[in-house]
Design a protein around this motif. Sequence first.
Motif, mmCIF file in Angstrom:
data_model
loop_
_atom_site.group_PDB
_atom_site.id
_atom_site.type_symbol
_atom_site.label_atom_id
_atom_site.label_comp_id
_atom_site.label_asym_id
_atom_site.label_seq_id
_atom_site.Cartn_x
_atom_site.Cartn_y
_atom_site.Cartn_z
ATOM 1 N N PRO A 27 3.482 -16.844 21.076
ATOM 2 C CA PRO A 27 3.698 -16.268 19.745
ATOM 3 C C PRO A 27 3.752 -14.742 19.823
ATOM 4 C CG PRO A 27 1.905 -17.881 19.739
ATOM 5 C CD PRO A 27 2.246 -17.632 21.166
ATOM 6 N N ASP A 28 4.485 -14.125 18.885
ATOM 7 C CA ASP A 28 4.648 -12.671 18.914
ATOM 8 C C ASP A 28 3.305 -11.945 18.884
ATOM 9 O OD1 ASP A 28 7.361 -12.859 19.063
ATOM 10 O OD2 ASP A 28 7.743 -12.411 16.959
ATOM 11 N N GLU A 29 2.374 -12.417 18.070
ATOM 12 C CA GLU A 29 1.079 -11.732 17.968
ATOM 13 C C GLU A 29 0.330 -11.771 19.293
ATOM 14 O OE1 GLU A 29 -3.030 -11.767 15.292
ATOM 15 O OE2 GLU A 29 -1.373 -13.109 14.776
ATOM 16 N N ARG A 30 0.383 -12.914 19.980
ATOM 17 C CA ARG A 30 -0.317 -13.016 21.267
ATOM 18 C C ARG A 30 0.370 -12.148 22.312
ATOM 19 N NH1 ARG A 30 -4.161 -15.766 23.679
ATOM 20 N NH2 ARG A 30 -3.977 -16.486 25.835
ATOM 21 N N ARG A 31 1.688 -12.117 22.283
ATOM 22 C CA ARG A 31 2.431 -11.270 23.215
ATOM 23 C C ARG A 31 2.061 -9.807 23.016
ATOM 24 N NH1 ARG A 31 6.836 -8.744 22.116
ATOM 25 N NH2 ARG A 31 7.322 -10.054 20.324
ATOM 26 N N GLN A 32 1.963 -9.388 21.759
ATOM 27 C CA GLN A 32 1.595 -7.993 21.483
ATOM 28 C C GLN A 32 0.163 -7.708 21.910
ATOM 29 O OE1 GLN A 32 2.575 -6.904 17.399
ATOM 30 N NE2 GLN A 32 4.397 -8.199 17.486
ATOM 31 N N ASP A 33 -0.725 -8.670 21.678
ATOM 32 C CA ASP A 33 -2.119 -8.496 22.113
ATOM 33 C C ASP A 33 -2.200 -8.360 23.632
ATOM 34 O OD1 ASP A 33 -2.997 -8.649 19.514
ATOM 35 O OD2 ASP A 33 -3.661 -10.737 19.651
ATOM 36 N N LEU A 34 -1.405 -9.140 24.347
ATOM 37 C CA LEU A 34 -1.398 -9.054 25.808
ATOM 38 C C LEU A 34 -0.839 -7.711 26.276
ATOM 39 C CD1 LEU A 34 -0.243 -12.644 26.772
ATOM 40 C CD2 LEU A 34 -2.409 -11.576 27.427
ATOM 41 N N ALA A 35 0.239 -7.248 25.650
ATOM 42 C CA ALA A 35 0.811 -5.958 26.033
ATOM 43 C C ALA A 35 -0.205 -4.837 25.850
ATOM 44 C CB ALA A 35 2.070 -5.677 25.216
ATOM 45 N N ALA A 36 -0.932 -4.872 24.726
ATOM 46 C CA ALA A 36 -1.965 -3.858 24.482
ATOM 47 C C ALA A 36 -3.072 -3.960 25.521
ATOM 48 C CB ALA A 36 -2.536 -4.029 23.073
ATOM 49 N N ALA A 37 -3.484 -5.178 25.832
ATOM 50 C CA ALA A 37 -4.562 -5.378 26.809
ATOM 51 C C ALA A 37 -4.134 -4.914 28.197
ATOM 52 C CB ALA A 37 -4.967 -6.846 26.838
ATOM 53 N N PHE A 38 -2.895 -5.233 28.590
ATOM 54 C CA PHE A 38 -2.398 -4.782 29.900
ATOM 55 C C PHE A 38 -2.490 -3.263 30.002
ATOM 56 C CE2 PHE A 38 0.873 -8.518 30.278
ATOM 57 C CZ PHE A 38 -0.166 -9.411 30.371
#
Length: 207
Positions: A27-38
């Motif tokens: 999902p877009d929200e999880r993808r964005q959360d992962l990008a921020a975490a990376f």
Amino acid sequence: MPESPRFVVLVPVKTLALAKSRLTGLPDERRQDLAAAFAQDTIAAVLDTTLVERVMVLTDDFRFADKLASAGCTVIPDGASDDLNASLRQAAAEAHRRWPRLRPVALAADLPALKAVDLSQALAEVPSGPAYVADHAGSGTTLYTASYAEFAPSFGNDSAAEHARAGATSIDGDLPTLRLDVDDVGDLGRALSLGVGIHTAAVTGRV
């Protein structure tokens, strides 16, 4: 004996809504959360690296910028959001204006398993001329460095070969956490196997 160089690390961070589009199936929200975490885990490792004196983040994501500034980074707008290499050249020029004795290093923001020991080893082996670290696939680049006068990154398709053709030296050695940029779900699995930073661990349920 010449003094070891000290570094300013330039980390380009896409606006989170546009980041990590190749993490398909999420999902877009999880993808964005992962990008921020990376990005946060990458930067945390950089800040923990002895030879690094400054970290400059290039981003147009103003809400995320505040978080990165609080972590100890200097944050500037992405000067040419449609051209990564132009943005990095502009950032290097700004870093040179602020910290003229520091050597610029461009570093990918998607290294969630990065450990300071691997980055330290790579920086300790930097020659006087341009140098780069190829990614785990061997075709991309996770790190590029040169003096301000020679700073000419060529990130993009087959960037490792492009940097080599331009005369940059490949920094060898295992450096597993520095080479593992996460572009897709398979890469994320490899990073989790190596051990990721606290932010990626939290998003992926590894804490």
